[in-house]
Design an enzyme around this catalytic site. Structure first.
Site, PDB file in Angstrom:
ATOM      1  N   ASP A  24       0.565  -1.267   0.023  1.00 52.87           N
ATOM      2  CA  ASP A  24      -0.060   0.042   0.032  1.00 52.87           C
ATOM      3  C   ASP A  24       0.648   1.245  -0.006  1.00 52.87           C
ATOM      4  OD1 ASP A  24      -1.577  -2.153   0.732  1.00 52.87           O
ATOM      5  OD2 ASP A  24      -2.446  -1.324   2.756  1.00 52.87           O
ATOM      6  N   PHE A  80       2.117  -0.990  10.151  1.00 52.91           N
ATOM      7  CA  PHE A  80       1.009  -1.031   8.914  1.00 52.91           C
ATOM      8  C   PHE A  80       0.687   0.309   8.543  1.00 52.91           C
ATOM      9  CE2 PHE A  80      -0.571  -5.615   9.213  1.00 52.91           C
ATOM     10  CZ  PHE A  80       0.544  -6.317   8.947  1.00 52.91           C
ATOM     11  N   SER A  81      -0.465   0.334   7.500  1.00 53.57           N
ATOM     12  CA  SER A  81      -0.655   1.256   6.775  1.00 53.57           C
ATOM     13  C   SER A  81      -1.245   2.665   7.654  1.00 53.57           C
ATOM     14  CB  SER A  81      -1.612   0.914   5.739  1.00 53.57           C
ATOM     15  OG  SER A  81      -1.084   0.212   4.824  1.00 53.57           O
ATOM     16  N   ARG A 147      -7.366  -1.275  11.814  1.00 58.21           N
ATOM     17  CA  ARG A 147      -6.390  -0.631  11.165  1.00 58.21           C
ATOM     18  C   ARG A 147      -6.557   0.274  10.241  1.00 58.21           C
ATOM     19  NH1 ARG A 147      -6.238  -6.347   9.754  1.00 58.21           N
ATOM     20  NH2 ARG A 147      -6.707  -6.513   7.605  1.00 58.21           N
ATOM     21  N   GLU A 200     -10.557  -3.303   4.105  1.00 56.57           N
ATOM     22  CA  GLU A 200      -9.206  -2.668   4.503  1.00 56.57           C
ATOM     23  C   GLU A 200      -8.985  -1.326   3.858  1.00 56.57           C
ATOM     24  OE1 GLU A 200      -6.227  -6.253   5.014  1.00 56.57           O
ATOM     25  OE2 GLU A 200      -6.431  -5.570   2.927  1.00 56.57           O
TER      26      GLU A 200
HETATM   27  C1  FRU Z   1      -3.674  -3.761   2.676  1.00 57.28           C
HETATM   28  C2  FRU Z   1      -3.138  -4.053   3.938  1.00 57.28           C
HETATM   29  C3  FRU Z   1      -3.664  -3.275   5.197  1.00 57.28           C
HETATM   30  C4  FRU Z   1      -2.727  -3.522   6.072  1.00 57.28           C
HETATM   31  C5  FRU Z   1      -1.355  -3.500   5.376  1.00 57.28           C
HETATM   32  C6  FRU Z   1      -0.078  -4.318   5.727  1.00 57.28           C
HETATM   33  O1  FRU Z   1      -3.322  -4.237   1.507  1.00 57.28           O
HETATM   34  O2  FRU Z   1      -3.465  -5.612   4.401  1.00 57.28           O
HETATM   35  O3  FRU Z   1      -4.845  -3.607   5.810  1.00 57.28           O
HETATM   36  O4  FRU Z   1      -2.226  -2.205   7.198  1.00 57.28           O
HETATM   37  O5  FRU Z   1      -1.713  -3.894   4.082  1.00 57.28           O
HETATM   38  O6  FRU Z   1       1.078  -4.467   4.830  1.00 57.28           O
END
Ligand code: FRU
Length: 456
Positions: A24, A80-81, A147, A200
């Protein structure tokens, strides 16, 4: 069809990490006179792991310079994102004394042992260098999956807003804060629309249309996307600083198989301008793509607007106009004629909204075929052994709308825009050999070769 001897070239306009895994886009923000692009990155290998925020920046949205990893993985916690904003009035108190301008504050998900919560990080030099903020999370509901916070300033309410996804519940939580540190939940959206897979990467933003502000809520789905697997859905509606109320049903943002995890830039210098970019991939096969030494590519930045579609609103996307500065040599595609193009040279083509067939050719023959027929766009692509879910023919209805079909081909990436941006269709390609020629049938086309912005 494929022999296994892959020679997938690195895209020349689309951002890839110099080495290793990317997923991402994160923290897209204009700060310190530059566009900053962070990305989910494994700085150690070509697969998802040791998740960190990689970092690149650009003065023009075209040429990206990759920097040191901004927020590295630490024992027990993946980064993470998330997103980033300029905290103009230093509401967070994270700014330095005087120098360096306002703090740039990122809110990201710390992924720990069966636990995800939202944390802050800060830059005190306009986005150049980064440090983790307070060790405690600023938003924690004690959940395993919670998240991808996307933060923005809501001026009428004088508060920060963050949308954060509850993946399993297929819900987006809306939170507000006076200072980016203390967050209260004000509403929950969903389940709605596509709910076959977990949700997500939400985003919530306003677009002005005919003097009126409308809001778009985008959230990605892990299964049941427009071509199978992952995809991006959105609603248009209203937002009052607390509650998002859709005025219509869910739609797909992109009709192709490879558009995921897009977020919009914060703090763009031109007021009213909305630009996003996504990860040009699908989780169905992302971990198995046979490219090296890079793994994962982002789409080109796209400008967003809304247009009327009967009683509803439709999102339109077009590549940012800045890209036109990269056009180099004009190219003609006369009906039926094979036209040689240099290996790895990116192309920006314009084709009519009538029926035609465009063959993408390598030294071995046809690698992929894009065609327009019966009011729909079709793409056939092949794949090497082991890439389940990649090969096939993918179809998208062509909406009514003005204009022509714009095709951006950059080694293994294909982004198609049609009907004034009402249709975006994004697909990866895995040619066995580099594409070096095109043949258009049943129409005349034209276009440009493009100057590369990324080294091979
Ligand atoms: C989306 C995701 C997010 C997460 C990140 C982890 O592609 O799965 O939900 O924060 O990638 O790399």
């Amino acid at each position: 069809m494929h022999s296994g001897g892959m020679a997938v070239l690195r895209p020349r306009l689309h951002f890839t990490a110099r080495r290793f895994w990317l997923n991402d886009p994160n923290g897209l923000v204009f700060a310190g006179g530059r566009y900053h692009l962070f990305f989910q990155h494994n700085p150690r290998a070509g697969n998802h792991g040791y998740m960190s925020w990689g970092h690149a920046s650009s003065v023009d949205l075209l040429r990206w310079e990759e920097h040191e990893v901004a927020l590295p993985w630490r024992e027990g916690q993946d980064v993470f994102s998330g997103s980033a904003v300029v905290d103009w009035r230093n509401t967070s108190g994270l700014g330095g004394a005087g120098e360096g301008g306002p703090p740039v504050v990122a809110m990201f998900t710390g992924n720990g042992f069966y636990h995800q919560a939202q944390y802050l990080a800060v830059s005190r030099d306009g986005g150049e260098t980064w440090a983790f903020g307070p060790p405690e999370p600023v938003l924690d509901e004690g959940k395993q999956d919670f998240r991808d916070p996307k933060v923005f300033w809501y001026a009428p309410g004088g508060s920060w807003v963050s949308v954060v996804v509850h993946p399993d519940e297929r819900q987006v939580g809306v939170y507000t804060s006076p200072d980016l540190r203390v967050w209260s939940q004000v509403s929950v959206f969903g389940p709605a629309g596509g709910v076959a897979g977990i949700w997500e990467v939400p985003d919530l933003f306003a677009l002005e249309v005919a003097g009126q502000e409308r809001w778009v809520l985008k959230v990605d789905v892990f299964e049941g996307g427009p071509q199978g697997g992952t995809g991006a859905q959105y609603w248009v509606g209203d937002f009052d600083g607390r509650v998002f109320t859709p005025s219509q049903g869910a739609r797909w943002a992109d009709a192709g198989k490879d558009f995921y995890a897009a977020i919009t830039f914060s703090d763009l210098p031109q007021s009213g301008r909305r630009v996003w970019l996504g990860w040009l991939n699908n989780w169905v096969y992302a971990n198995r793509l046979p490219t090296t030494p890079w793994q994962g590519v982002l789409t080109l930045p796209r400008e967003l607007s809304l247009v009327q579609d009967g009683p509803e609103w439709a999102l339109t996307q077009v590549p940012v106009p800045e890209l036109e500065a990269l056009r180099e040599e004009p190219l003609a595609l006369p009906d039926g004629q094979q036209v040689e193009v240099g290996e790895g040279v990116p192309l920006d083509l314009t084709l009519p909204m009538t029926s035609w067939i465009l063959q993408l050719l390598s030294a071995r023959g046809e690698e992929a075929r894009l065609w327009l027929e019966d009011g729909a766009l079709h793409l056939t692509r092949a794949a090497p052994v082991g890439m389940d879910g990649f090969a096939g023919t993918f179809t998208a209805a062509l909406p009514d709308g003005p204009g022509e079909v714009r095709v951006l081909l950059d080694t293994c990436t294909l982004e198609v825009f049609a009907a004034g941006g009402r249709l975006a269709f994004t697909q990866l390609l895995l040619p066995d050999e580099p594409i070096t020629a095109l043949r258009l049938r049943d129409a005349d086309g034209r276009g440009w070769t493009m100057r590369a912005t990324q080294a091979p």
